[in-house]
Design an enzyme around this catalytic site. Structure first.
Site, PDB file in Angstrom:
ATOM      1  N   TYR A   1       0.818  -1.212   0.000  1.00  0.00           N
ATOM      2  CA  TYR A   1       0.000   0.000   0.000  1.00  0.00           C
ATOM      3  C   TYR A   1       0.856   1.268   0.000  1.00  0.00           C
ATOM      4  O   TYR A   1       0.426   2.304  -0.484  1.00  0.00           O
ATOM      5  CB  TYR A   1      -0.894   0.043   1.251  1.00  0.00           C
ATOM      6  CG  TYR A   1      -2.233  -0.634   1.098  1.00  0.00           C
ATOM      7  CD1 TYR A   1      -2.318  -1.969   0.725  1.00  0.00           C
ATOM      8  CD2 TYR A   1      -3.409   0.064   1.352  1.00  0.00           C
ATOM      9  CE1 TYR A   1      -3.542  -2.589   0.616  1.00  0.00           C
ATOM     10  CE2 TYR A   1      -4.646  -0.556   1.243  1.00  0.00           C
ATOM     11  CZ  TYR A   1      -4.703  -1.882   0.866  1.00  0.00           C
ATOM     12  OH  TYR A   1      -5.922  -2.484   0.751  1.00  0.00           O
TER      13      TYR A   1
ATOM     14  N   LYS B   1       2.646 -15.392   2.385  1.00  0.00           N
ATOM     15  CA  LYS B   1       2.850 -16.111   1.120  1.00  0.00           C
ATOM     16  C   LYS B   1       4.347 -16.411   1.022  1.00  0.00           C
ATOM     17  O   LYS B   1       5.035 -15.992   0.089  1.00  0.00           O
ATOM     18  CB  LYS B   1       2.340 -15.242  -0.045  1.00  0.00           C
ATOM     19  CG  LYS B   1       2.328 -15.924  -1.395  1.00  0.00           C
ATOM     20  CD  LYS B   1       1.247 -16.991  -1.531  1.00  0.00           C
ATOM     21  CE  LYS B   1       1.389 -17.714  -2.867  1.00  0.00           C
ATOM     22  NZ  LYS B   1       0.463 -18.866  -2.977  1.00  0.00           N
TER      23      LYS B   1
ATOM     24  N   ASP C   1      -3.430 -18.178   0.455  1.00  0.00           N
ATOM     25  CA  ASP C   1      -4.436 -18.848  -0.391  1.00  0.00           C
ATOM     26  C   ASP C   1      -5.135 -19.962   0.390  1.00  0.00           C
ATOM     27  O   ASP C   1      -6.357 -20.121   0.327  1.00  0.00           O
ATOM     28  CB  ASP C   1      -3.827 -19.363  -1.719  1.00  0.00           C
ATOM     29  CG  ASP C   1      -2.514 -20.115  -1.551  1.00  0.00           C
ATOM     30  OD1 ASP C   1      -1.986 -20.164  -0.420  1.00  0.00           O
ATOM     31  OD2 ASP C   1      -2.016 -20.671  -2.552  1.00  0.00           O
TER      32      ASP C   1
ATOM     33  N   ASP D   1      -6.605  -6.817   4.156  1.00  0.00           N
ATOM     34  CA  ASP D   1      -7.706  -6.141   3.472  1.00  0.00           C
ATOM     35  C   ASP D   1      -8.607  -7.167   2.801  1.00  0.00           C
ATOM     36  O   ASP D   1      -9.831  -7.160   2.967  1.00  0.00           O
ATOM     37  CB  ASP D   1      -7.139  -5.168   2.427  1.00  0.00           C
ATOM     38  CG  ASP D   1      -8.240  -4.480   1.643  1.00  0.00           C
ATOM     39  OD1 ASP D   1      -9.196  -3.994   2.267  1.00  0.00           O
ATOM     40  OD2 ASP D   1      -8.147  -4.447   0.394  1.00  0.00           O
TER      41      ASP D   1
ATOM     42  N   ASP E   1     -12.728  -8.785   4.043  1.00  0.00           N
ATOM     43  CA  ASP E   1     -13.969  -8.746   3.251  1.00  0.00           C
ATOM     44  C   ASP E   1     -14.549 -10.154   3.162  1.00  0.00           C
ATOM     45  O   ASP E   1     -15.755 -10.354   3.287  1.00  0.00           O
ATOM     46  CB  ASP E   1     -13.719  -8.214   1.826  1.00  0.00           C
ATOM     47  CG  ASP E   1     -13.892  -6.695   1.715  1.00  0.00           C
ATOM     48  OD1 ASP E   1     -13.653  -5.993   2.725  1.00  0.00           O
ATOM     49  OD2 ASP E   1     -14.252  -6.215   0.616  1.00  0.00           O
TER      50      ASP E   1
HETATM   51  C1  IPM Z   1     -10.452  -0.948   3.992  1.00  0.00           C
HETATM   52  C2  IPM Z   1     -10.654  -0.335   2.630  1.00  0.00           C
HETATM   53  C3  IPM Z   1      -9.471   0.579   2.313  1.00  0.00           C
HETATM   54  C4  IPM Z   1      -8.227  -0.269   2.325  1.00  0.00           C
HETATM   55  C5  IPM Z   1      -9.619   1.338   0.966  1.00  0.00           C
HETATM   56  C6  IPM Z   1     -10.873   2.170   0.918  1.00  0.00           C
HETATM   57  C7  IPM Z   1      -8.407   2.174   0.671  1.00  0.00           C
HETATM   58  O1  IPM Z   1     -10.826  -1.318   1.680  1.00  0.00           O
HETATM   59  O2  IPM Z   1     -10.320  -0.193   4.974  1.00  0.00           O
HETATM   60  O3  IPM Z   1     -10.457  -2.170   4.086  1.00  0.00           O
HETATM   61  O4  IPM Z   1      -7.906  -0.936   1.329  1.00  0.00           O
HETATM   62  O5  IPM Z   1      -7.537  -0.262   3.357  1.00  0.00           O
HETATM   63 MG    MG Z   2     -11.018  -3.272   2.468  1.00  0.00          MG
END
Ligand code: IPM
Ligand code: MG
Length: 358
Positions: free
Chosen positions: A141, A190, A223, A247, A251
């Site tokens: 990042y 990884k 993975d 990240d 999700d």
């Molecule tokens: C998160 C989001 C952010 C990230 C984005 C919006 C930059 O996806 O906080 O998980 O990737 O950190």
């Molecule tokens: Mg995110």
């Protein structure tokens, strides 16, 4: 107590969910006799529109002067042009980096009433209670980005860089958490491909052996972890991992809880100051419609009370109120079962605030 909270509502559904978070903070203040003052500032797309920058200097100053920061979300189609030089997301990454908030805690908890909201079979969700500790201020990042025209067309690169100290400090946070929980720590990397992952693995293995020999420590390739999160999610306790893997995996993990709208987060550094935000984004497709689930933000408020203001009783009270509204079926559409009556963003926030006041 008296506390100053910086409020960065941001874009899309950010302002809607943050309004409910503030409602809950006001309810906590009046029930427990605290004085919270709120200091609003711009971040993301709305900050670009007004000042040209996604993270104006004034916003950083407001955050530094606060005891804690509550953030909604940033981004939206209006600022999505791939050619754009300034992007809303730079505001979010910038404030995390600027304040040294290197440890991002993302707990995943299952509410029994929401088991049917998850696409997973109910028996897989039995006993799920995990937390991902995501490194937040390093890795791909923040490494150097390049984009150039070469002899055979364009090329681009993103550097992934980690220093020993960046790994040690976040692993320590995760290991201390594991000690207070079920004493299991999983490093996700990884290491079969990436040199940064091999550094993570050797530093972490040594640190755990010397400082946390009481923990059950394991390593797992990212993975395989993506697969095991679905296959046997209850086996995880604390996961520690680098920025981008964290990240992506969170999700995925949010679907265990039924919705992205359920996952809160806390971003912590060396001091008490922390930034609290839902893990979801600005969801421009549903912005302004009263459909957004405010519970991820409200649960982030609970984390704010616990970690930055040192008010664990108040934090427990907020979490109990959230459990209670879910139990009573007062939920937004994202976590409702087919045919169930659904409530608006503000109705859910009102119900949580009323439960705290009761
Ligand atoms: C998160 C989001 C952010 C990230 C984005 C919006 C930059 O996806 O906080 O998980 O990737 O950190
Ligand atoms: Mg995110």
């Amino acid at each position: 107590m008296q506390a100053v909270i910086a409020v960065l509502a941001g874009d899309g559904i950010g302002p809607e969910v943050v309004a409910e978070g503030l409602k809950v903070l006001r309810a906590v203040a009046s029930r427990f006799g605290h004085q919270f003052s709120f200091h609003e500032a711009l971040i993301g797309g709305c900050a670009i529109d007004v000042t040209g920058s996604p993270l104006p200097a004034e916003t950083v100053a407001v955050c530094r002067a606060a005891d804690a920061i509550l953030l909604g979300a940033v981004g939206g189609p209006k600022w999505d042009d791939p050619q754009a030089r300034v992007r809303p997301e730079q505001g979010l990454l910038g404030i995390r980096k600027e304040l040294g908030l290197f440890a991002n805690l993302r707990p995943v908890r299952i509410y029994p009433q929401l088991i049917d909201a998850s696409p997973l079979r109910p028996e897989r969700l039995q006993g799920v209670d995990l937390i991902v500790v995501r490194e937040l201020t390093g890795g791909i990042y923040f490494g150097e980005k390049r984009r150039e025209q070469g002899a055979h067309g364009e090329w681009a690169s993103d550097l992934c860089l980690y220093h020993e100290e960046e790994i040690i400090r976040v692993v320590r946070v995760a290991a201390h958490l594991a000690r207070q929980r079920r004493k299991k720590l999983t490093l996700v990397d990884k290491a079969n491909v990436l040199e940064t992952s091999r550094l993570w693995r050797s530093i972490t293995t040594r640190l755990i052996k010397t400082e946390f020999p009481d923990l059950h420590f394991e390593t797992m390739l990212v993975d395989a972890c993506a697969m095991h999160l679905i296959r046997r999610p209850a086996d995880f306790d604390v996961i520690v991992t680098e920025n981008m893997f964290g990240d992506i995996l969170t999700d995925e993990a949010s679907m265990l809880a039924g919705s992205m709208g359920m996952l809160p987060s806390a971003s912590l550094g060396d001091g008490r100051l922390g930034l609290y935000e839902p893990i979801h984004g600005s969801a421009p497709d549903i912005a302004g419609q009263g459909k957004a689930n405010p519970l991820a933000t409200i649960l982030s408020v609970a984390m704010l009370l616990r970690h930055s203001l040192n008010l664990p009783t108040e934090a427990d009270c907020v979490e109990a109120a959230v459990a209670s509204v879910i139990e009573r079926g007062i939920v937004t559409a994202d976590i409702a079962v087919p045919g169930q009556h659904t409530y608006s963003t503000t109705a859910v926030g009102d119900a949580v605030a009323a439960t705290i006041a009761a």
